[in-house]
Design an enzyme around this catalytic site. Sequence first.
Site, PDB file in Angstrom:
ATOM      1  N   LYS A  67      26.061   0.325  80.376  1.00 54.14           N
ATOM      2  CA  LYS A  67      25.450   0.227  81.706  1.00 54.14           C
ATOM      3  C   LYS A  67      24.149  -0.564  81.686  1.00 54.14           C
ATOM      4  O   LYS A  67      23.900  -1.398  82.555  1.00 54.14           O
ATOM      5  CB  LYS A  67      25.150   1.623  82.269  1.00 54.14           C
ATOM      6  CG  LYS A  67      26.334   2.390  82.780  1.00 54.14           C
ATOM      7  CD  LYS A  67      25.909   3.608  83.583  1.00 54.14           C
ATOM      8  CE  LYS A  67      24.856   4.450  82.908  1.00 54.14           C
ATOM      9  NZ  LYS A  67      25.290   5.006  81.620  1.00 54.14           N
ATOM     10  N   THR A  69      23.109  -2.794  79.519  1.00 55.00           N
ATOM     11  CA  THR A  69      23.397  -4.202  79.248  1.00 55.00           C
ATOM     12  C   THR A  69      23.877  -4.908  80.511  1.00 55.00           C
ATOM     13  O   THR A  69      23.433  -6.024  80.823  1.00 55.00           O
ATOM     14  CB  THR A  69      24.452  -4.315  78.141  1.00 55.00           C
ATOM     15  OG1 THR A  69      23.949  -3.703  76.945  1.00 55.00           O
ATOM     16  CG2 THR A  69      24.807  -5.764  77.852  1.00 55.00           C
ATOM     17  N   ARG A  90      15.165   3.347  83.153  1.00 53.26           N
ATOM     18  CA  ARG A  90      14.500   4.486  82.508  1.00 53.26           C
ATOM     19  C   ARG A  90      13.944   4.093  81.146  1.00 53.26           C
ATOM     20  O   ARG A  90      14.415   3.142  80.526  1.00 53.26           O
ATOM     21  CB  ARG A  90      15.491   5.645  82.325  1.00 53.26           C
ATOM     22  CG  ARG A  90      15.937   6.291  83.615  1.00 53.26           C
ATOM     23  CD  ARG A  90      17.071   7.256  83.363  1.00 53.26           C
ATOM     24  NE  ARG A  90      18.229   6.562  82.813  1.00 53.26           N
ATOM     25  CZ  ARG A  90      19.192   7.154  82.112  1.00 53.26           C
ATOM     26  NH1 ARG A  90      19.135   8.445  81.857  1.00 53.26           N
ATOM     27  NH2 ARG A  90      20.212   6.457  81.660  1.00 53.26           N
ATOM     28  N   LYS A 101      21.984   6.623  69.215  1.00 49.83           N
ATOM     29  CA  LYS A 101      21.987   5.252  69.718  1.00 49.83           C
ATOM     30  C   LYS A 101      21.314   4.250  68.784  1.00 49.83           C
ATOM     31  O   LYS A 101      21.816   3.159  68.568  1.00 49.83           O
ATOM     32  CB  LYS A 101      21.286   5.206  71.081  1.00 49.83           C
ATOM     33  CG  LYS A 101      22.154   5.700  72.235  1.00 49.83           C
ATOM     34  CD  LYS A 101      21.431   5.473  73.543  1.00 49.83           C
ATOM     35  CE  LYS A 101      22.401   5.444  74.702  1.00 49.83           C
ATOM     36  NZ  LYS A 101      21.725   5.111  75.966  1.00 49.83           N
ATOM     37  N   ALA A 269      20.906  12.338  82.245  1.00 54.34           N
ATOM     38  CA  ALA A 269      21.721  12.698  83.409  1.00 54.34           C
ATOM     39  C   ALA A 269      22.630  13.890  83.154  1.00 54.34           C
ATOM     40  O   ALA A 269      23.159  14.464  84.101  1.00 54.34           O
ATOM     41  CB  ALA A 269      22.558  11.500  83.855  1.00 54.34           C
ATOM     42  N   PHE A 297      24.685   8.116  82.273  1.00 53.08           N
ATOM     43  CA  PHE A 297      26.047   8.581  81.995  1.00 53.08           C
ATOM     44  C   PHE A 297      27.013   8.173  83.099  1.00 53.08           C
ATOM     45  O   PHE A 297      26.807   7.161  83.757  1.00 53.08           O
ATOM     46  CB  PHE A 297      26.055  10.087  81.724  1.00 53.08           C
ATOM     47  CG  PHE A 297      25.391  10.462  80.431  1.00 53.08           C
ATOM     48  CD1 PHE A 297      25.743   9.841  79.238  1.00 53.08           C
ATOM     49  CD2 PHE A 297      24.386  11.419  80.385  1.00 53.08           C
ATOM     50  CE1 PHE A 297      25.126  10.161  78.032  1.00 53.08           C
ATOM     51  CE2 PHE A 297      23.765  11.744  79.185  1.00 53.08           C
ATOM     52  CZ  PHE A 297      24.131  11.125  78.016  1.00 53.08           C
ATOM     53  N   PHE A 378      34.556  -6.757  75.735  1.00 51.52           N
ATOM     54  CA  PHE A 378      34.417  -6.717  74.280  1.00 51.52           C
ATOM     55  C   PHE A 378      35.317  -7.808  73.688  1.00 51.52           C
ATOM     56  O   PHE A 378      36.311  -8.211  74.303  1.00 51.52           O
ATOM     57  CB  PHE A 378      34.824  -5.349  73.725  1.00 51.52           C
ATOM     58  CG  PHE A 378      33.752  -4.299  73.820  1.00 51.52           C
ATOM     59  CD1 PHE A 378      33.219  -3.716  72.673  1.00 51.52           C
ATOM     60  CD2 PHE A 378      33.259  -3.882  75.042  1.00 51.52           C
ATOM     61  CE1 PHE A 378      32.241  -2.745  72.750  1.00 51.52           C
ATOM     62  CE2 PHE A 378      32.274  -2.920  75.132  1.00 51.52           C
ATOM     63  CZ  PHE A 378      31.759  -2.340  73.978  1.00 51.52           C
ATOM     64  N   TRP A 406      26.571  -9.359  77.494  1.00 50.58           N
ATOM     65  CA  TRP A 406      26.160  -9.090  76.107  1.00 50.58           C
ATOM     66  C   TRP A 406      26.125 -10.380  75.294  1.00 50.58           C
ATOM     67  O   TRP A 406      25.187 -10.626  74.537  1.00 50.58           O
ATOM     68  CB  TRP A 406      27.118  -8.087  75.467  1.00 50.58           C
ATOM     69  CG  TRP A 406      26.691  -7.643  74.103  1.00 50.58           C
ATOM     70  CD1 TRP A 406      25.884  -6.598  73.781  1.00 50.58           C
ATOM     71  CD2 TRP A 406      27.052  -8.269  72.854  1.00 50.58           C
ATOM     72  NE1 TRP A 406      25.711  -6.521  72.413  1.00 50.58           N
ATOM     73  CE2 TRP A 406      26.412  -7.533  71.818  1.00 50.58           C
ATOM     74  CE3 TRP A 406      27.841  -9.363  72.503  1.00 50.58           C
ATOM     75  CZ2 TRP A 406      26.554  -7.862  70.475  1.00 50.58           C
ATOM     76  CZ3 TRP A 406      27.976  -9.700  71.162  1.00 50.58           C
ATOM     77  CH2 TRP A 406      27.337  -8.941  70.157  1.00 50.58           C
TER      78      TRP A 406
END
Length: 550
Positions: A67, A69, A90, A101, A269, A297, A378, A406
């Site tokens: 999200k 990205t 955030r 992460k 979240a 999320f 991807f 990305w």
Amino acid sequence: MKSDIEIAREATPRPITAIAAALGIPEERVEPYGKFIAKVRPDETSAQKGKLILVTAINPTPAGEGKTTVSIGLADALRKIGKKSVLALREPSLGPVFGVKGGAAGGGYSQVIPMEEINLHFTGDLHAVTSANNLLAAMIDNHIQQGNELGIDPRRITFRRCMDMNDRQLRSITCGLGGKANGMPREDGFDITAASEVMAVFCLCRDLRDLRARLGNIIIGHSFSGEPVRAAQLHANGAMAALLQKAIYPNLVQTLEGTPAFVHGGPFANIAHGCNSVIATKTALQYGDYAVTEAGFGADLGAEKFLDIKCRMTGLAPNAVVIVATIRALKYHGGVARADLGGENLDALASGLQNLDRHIKNITENFKVPAVVAINRFVSDTEAEIALITEHCRALGVSVCLSEAWGKGGEGAVSLAQEVVALAETESTLHFTYENNIPLQEKITTLARRIYGAEGVSFDPPAAAALAEINALGDFPVCVAKTQYSFSDDPKLLGAPEGFALRIRNAKLSAGAGFVVAYAGDIITMPGLPKKAAAESIDIDGTNAITGLF
């Protein structure tokens, strides 16, 4: 293939004063924190001229959704097509950074920078929230130690300490041991800072005065006579506000492509309301024609709370919603093991689309906001898989765009930006999931049925008792704390489960934040570290540069 941190270090950022000046922020409102970060003192008198774009996603999986990205790539792409865009994101918590992460500032060529500072201490906002929270906790125990004039019942203290780190050992503790001089022994515990009520207050306040008032309204527990005791009765909220005085100013940074980004506030979240600060969002709307923001999320958590809580409290409403999905994650929801997600599997993809379908329906039919699906591409995605999801969305009458932010930055999200601009021009009126003047159990049941697809809701005795008590205190929206991995409270129920009952085991009024937290299933408010923590890969090399943040 270059790592995120290597890509970030190759960038040549502009001085943050130049970014602020290009936005039209007066120099006297900009307080630089070094060359590439600044605090911006909000202008409470300026009108909000921009359109608000909310980025959300399907339920997360180990395959990743991206999200942040996509949000960054979209803001960059809006600039490429001639629109004045601003991000409102955030701040990363150290818990996920060192837990799973390893970094949370976007990825590839779609990042906010300087990524090391943003991912680590940044401007100290989360530390300030932690300090304000723990000051109140200390004043509670000191009040009891010094005679307990308010008659606080140590067995009914609900306000917990916090820290910005995953530490399961601190979930439940016994404190005050070692004799009378060390306080009264009692049970206590820690939440992660992102889940604290002080963080929620920080993110929902309008200004410093509102912050101080909300902090004073925090219920810390009950007296022996059963009356709620608030932080203002301990005379704690003034000092707490002093600790947060500068922290509530939004942090201004930039993307790799120089797009302005306000990165401010960090609630999760799943166990909190999952949105960046109201102050940052409104500031982005003042200075940009398009403000791109993100809710944590899946849409059943972050977007629902953004719309039913944040928008209800502030009058904000998104002009369009972006629902991020990856083919890998949809195949996971369709039953493919993580190790096999790289292979083409059209049957599993078709099965996993039910998860996306429910999120689309919730946004467009429940909240009645126009939406576009962004396929975060991807390298393993096949043309047949892309065609399947594209045709499926179009058959539903929903826009769909491929995002390659990305690998290509803003250029990879131009088609998405064009679709967002078109959607944002359409007329829409935000609808909430439930009315605010109905009993809390009815709100939770309505939410569970409409958003999660639950057949019903069961309330454990502690939850039923707490909700009955809170109902008598006023009308509050609901912040459900539940697993992010499923629409249900069982993380193993993937896809779009039906026929389940949502179990609410307890509830708590966050009076300062202005909402009720309903705890579903086995959700916890202090995460633990995984077997192999991201911290094991983070280090400093021979040149004193940080490594391992992706």
